[in-house]
Design a protein around this motif. Structure first.
Motif: not given
Lengths: 324, 636
Positions: B494-499, B503-506, B521-523, B537-541
């Motif tokens: 799962m990739l979502d805004g929280d994880n 880290g990666l995008n802080r 970056r998520v892509a 599973l990517a969950s982003f607005i």
């Protein structure tokens, strides 16, 4: 093929000192590099054009260019025809040589004669070398290119021939009017040539751009390339005109009253229309003799061409008008 | 030519020809202005190597008297004049190529002017040079122009530099002057990565240290200019690199012969060599190296040959045949230095053509990341590139092409840019690196590839992208889907805004640019995970269609499943699980999707969940069913 294709050839046993530099050992020689570059250029040109043609002048540079073209596309036949823009004023030995090349060629040799110049009987005596060259060669070439709709033409010009050619591109763009515009020439980087053109425009391609006269002769010697016998010295009938030795090749050359041709041992460094091409006195009747003479000579190759004597910068003007 | 050479020609022409035939070739570029004595130096090289004939010499003598700048002495610069327009201006305005040879080498000189506006010409001349000769006037030392020349030389990758410190006669052949300029130059050039430097004190006009050691510089023990050119070892990148041959022409005279003609631009090729055709990635073995002079045992860099292969594979013009053990990369987007060469400036995002090797493809060039000030080497912001400007740009091609970074291989990393309307060459490009690899080609010669990883998993990898308003139910549904898949033995992540935000995008904020980068970056991470065999599973607005399309293009067709988690704004706002809508309404969050920033709904999502009409379980069923229908996970 005496020294091709392997890049490293053992020195002949009789050579005790050698100028072959250790620094370039194992690498291609300068002639092998030039050969490869010319082949590369020809393959690019053919791949990026629809109707290519090779301008064939019968001279030694054309002989070398034809030889390189055969190498470039071997084992396939030449993917383009040859075109000779004939002035009807070439040496008879040139015509004989042309017929021989046509017979042995795995392809087509086209000959174009400007019908307008023919009808008007244009010749260098009555009309002067400038008009003669303009109508027979410059106009004749334009007619032939347009008639056959050729979009790319190979020419044998070299950058070392004349000052204005030092900056000529390998791929030289010509307008629909066949004009050369120094400002529109394209930068050429690495091995990347741009042959793209708009409808009507054409490209002249010079595969021998980086060859010198010595390179051409040395290559002819190495590769046993046939050339017109006029390059070799033998007694020929000549008269002197404006400081040039002109060969009396046929009875069209008007002789002054009382003028009789002398038999002189001469040869030609460049070939063109016989009334416009000066011979040099020489006894060199072998290839190595010619090369020897050339290396020890003290006058440049184009000296024998009447066309350059018109005025400084004349070659450049002719180029802008569409002469090669 | 030297006297003993003339003697050899006269007495043993055959021996002379044998020697001449074995000469190597050195190409060099001469950089400097008329003021530095560049034309005089080159003119003297031609003169000293006896390439000036009597008739030319007579003309030179006449010209020297008429327009010469040497008070009636021979003005060698006049040997080089080309076009009459330039003669009138008194400057050279283009690249001229000169030729001379000595006992050991033939030389091709690219003669380029030093004026600022002619970066184009210098880059052109340097592109084929083994050695760069940079002239300085001993009286003036290093100038801005010297720095510019050195930068361009280093950019084009000419590693061997001669600093010709000219006009030493005008400083009394002072050793201190020479030493100071040399030290300054080594310091400066070192910063550019130029280390192979030879400094020579010269007077081109008087002939000091040109071909013969000068009696005026007893303190100088190095080679003369000509000696150096004759002996300098050329660190020829092309020989050291893996084999590359861009295919120029398919040679097919009859049904029995199918050869691929081209120039070996680097490395060596021989029969039996395993080669890979790119971009297709198909491999075969070299059968013959064909030339008209007979088959070769091998062909080295710069040789023009025709290769036949043992297998009937599909290869055409534009493909690159590579050493299969060390192939090119394939990519469609690059970071590249662009040298603009045309009066009309770069139009970012306008379609151009790019020719690389023997392949021409459609391309766009983005707004430069920066422009390089060639005088100060500073990186400055730029909206475009004008004639003679250099910038680092992202270049996007309409398909993947084989390449190497320019620093690794000039022939497979350099390209030209062509205007589609005028067909003229408007720029040169040097590839720094790929910024993304082509997604539609499998070029990587790794022994364990994505299909191999997939075989261990028992299911196909996929990127399932949940998009929708905050509070629409994305995370809830994604979480339930992951549980269901995990239970069924499917490897998920799962990739979502929280994880990613922690880290990666802080480093990213919430303005538009940061949001775009966040999704990019998520892509990319999602695509890597897909390559590793996972169902991601990517969950982003992810409110913008363009961003979601970018994510879709990162993975192979059929592996991207867009799930539109669709709840009306009022429903989502009422749920408001994190209290964000309330904050946005109070104006505490700017740019909140649905409130003061738009949400672009998917036009054709693979799955459309109207969550206000479905139970969570029904939504999960719909997603899992969609994965099954596409063959991504096994059926029941």
């Amino acid at each position: 093929m005496r020294y091709w294709p392997q890049p490293v050839t053992p020195e002949p046993a009789h050579v005790t000192t050698t100028a072959a530099p250790a620094v370039d050992a194992g690498r291609l020689t300068h002639l092998q590099r030039l050969e490869a570059e010319s082949i590369h250029i020809m393959r690019e040109a053919v791949s990026e054009s629809e109707r290519p043609v090779m301008l064939y002048s019968i001279g030694k540079d054309s002989s070398v260019m034809l030889h390189l073209a055969r190498k470039a596309f071997y084992p396939a036949p030449l993917p383009f025809p040859l075109l000779h823009v004939d002035t009807t004023w070439k040496f008879r030995e040139m015509y004989a040589f042309r017929e021989r090349v046509a017979r042995e060629l795995d392809g087509e040799l086209l000959v174009h004669i400007n019908p307008d110049a023919q009808a008007r009987g244009i010749n260098p005596f009555d009309h002067g070398s400038a008009l003669h060259t303009d109508l027979w060669k410059t106009e004749g070439l334009k007619q032939a290119l347009e008639h056959h709709r050729f979009d790319l033409a190979f020419g044998g010009a070299r950058r070392d021939e004349e000052k204005s050619r030092a900056k000529e591109r390998v791929f030289s763009l010509r307008s629909a009017q066949h004009q050369w515009d120094p400002k529109r020439q394209r930068p050429e980087l690495w091995r990347l040539y741009n042959a793209r053109r708009s409808p009507g425009e054409s490209v002249r391609v010079f595969p021998l751009s980086n060859w010198t006269e010595l390179d051409v002769w040395q290559y002819i010697w190495l590769e046993d390339i046939p050339i017109v016998p006029l390059y070799f010295s033998k007694p020929r009938p000549v008269v002197e005109r404006d400081g040039l030795l002109i060969m009396v090749d046929d009875d069209r050359l008007p002789l002054a009253p009382g003028e009789t041709p002398r038999q002189v041992s001469v040869r030609f460094r460049t070939l063109g229309c016989y009334p416009l091409t000066g011979a040099v006195e020489s006894t060199a009747d072998t290839l190595t003799g010619i090369i020897q003479e050339m290396l020890l000579t003290t006058s440049s190759e184009r000296q024998g061409r009447a066309i350059d004597h018109d005025s400084s910068g004349s070659m450049e003007r002719k180029k802008q008008e569409g002469y090669f | 030519m030297a006297a003993h050479s003339s003697e050899l020609i006269a007495h043993d022409i055959d021996e002379y020809l044998h020697r001449h035939q074995h000469k190597g070739l050195l190409r060099f570029i001469a950089c400097g202005s008329v003021d530095d004595g560049k034309s005089t130096l080159i003119g003297r090289l031609l003169y000293e190597s006896q390439l000036v004939f009597d008739d030319q010499l007579a003309a030179l003598e006449a010209d020297s008297k008429k327009v010469g700048t040497q008070g009636g002495d021979l003005d060698f610069a006049l040997l080089l004049d080309g076009l009459s327009a330039e003669r009138e201006q008194g400057i050279t305005i283009d690249v001229a190529y000169r030729f001379f040879s000595t006992e050991t080498r033939k030389f091709i000189v690219a003669d380029t002017p030093g004026h600022e506006q002619y970066t184009r010409n210098m880059v052109t001349g340097a592109s084929t040079a083994d050695v760069a000769v940079i002239l300085v006037d001993a009286r003036k030392g290093l100038l801005t122009q010297t720095r510019r020349h050195s930068y361009l030389v280093s950019l084009i990758g000419v590693t061997s530099v001669v600093l010709a410190i000219n006009k030493m006669d005008l400083v009394g052949f002072d050793r201190d002057v020479f030493d100071r300029i040399e030290a300054d130059y080594r310091d400066f050039a070192g910063q550019l990565g130029i280390t192979d430097i030879t400094c020579i004190p010269l007077s081109a006009l008087r002939g000091d240290n040109v071909t013969e050691p000068s009696p005026h510089t007893p303190w100088y023990t190095g080679p003369t200019f000509m000696q150096h050119l004759e002996t300098v070892a050329v660190d020829d990148l092309a020989h050291a690199r893996p084999m590359r041959m861009p295919v120029q022409w398919v040679n097919r005279p009859n049904l029995d012969f199918r050869g691929f003609s081209g120039t070996v631009v680097s490395g060596t090729v021989q029969p039996g060599m395993r080669v890979k055709a790119l971009p297709s990635g198909v491999e075969s073995t070299v059968k013959r190296v064909v030339t008209m002079d007979g088959d070769l045992n091998d062909a080295q860099a710069h040789q023009a040959v025709t290769l036949t292969l043992t297998d009937e594979i599909d290869v055409s013009r534009g493909d690159v045949l590579c050493d299969a053990a060390s192939p090119c990369e394939v990519a469609d987007t690059f970071a590249a230095h662009i040298v603009w060469m045309h009066e009309d400036p770069l139009t970012p995002e306008r379609p151009y053509l790019v020719k690389i090797g023997t392949r021409t493809v459609a391309a766009t060039i983005a707004t430069p990341h920066h422009r390089v000030d060639v005088n100060t080497l500073d990186h400055v912001p730029a909206a475009t590139l004008h004639l003679n400007e250099i910038g680092l740009c992202t270049v996007s091609l309409d398909r993947g092409v084989p390449f190497d970074p320019y620093a690794v291989n000039h022939e497979t990393g350099g390209f030209i840019v062509i205007d589609r309307i005028t067909n003229t060459t408007v720029a040169a490009g040097l590839i720094e690196r790929a910024t993304r690899t082509a997604s539609n080609v499998h070029w990587q010669a790794t022994s364990v590839d994505q299909p191999a990883r997939t075989r261990l998993k028992g299911h196909e990898p996929a990127l399932v992208w949940f998009t929708g308003l905050s509070g629409a139910g994305k995370s809830t549904i994604a979480d339930l889907v992951e549980r269901r898949l995990n239970a069924a033995g499917v490897h998920t992540y799962m990739l979502d805004g929280d994880n990613v935000r922690h880290g990666l995008n802080r480093d990213l904020g919430f303005d538009d640019a940061a949001r775009v980068e966040n999704i990019r970056r998520v892509a990319e991470v999602g695509a890597l995970m897909v390559d590793s065999g996972l169902v991601v599973l990517a969950s982003f607005i992810s409110p913008f269609r363009d961003d979601r399309r970018l994510a879709r293009e990162r993975v192979a067709a059929g592996r991207f499943v867009e799930v539109f988690v669709d709840a009306p704004l009022d429903v989502a706002e009422e749920r408001d699980p994190k209290g964000l809508y309330a904050k946005a309404r109070r104006g505490e969050i700017a740019g909140f999707t649905g409130i003061d920033s738009p949400y672009e709904a998917p036009e054709a999502p693979e799955v459309h969940l109207r969550t206000h009409r479905l139970t969570p379980e029904q939504a999960v069923d719909a997603v899992v069913a969609a994965l099954r229908e596409r063959g991504l996970i096994p059926g029941d």
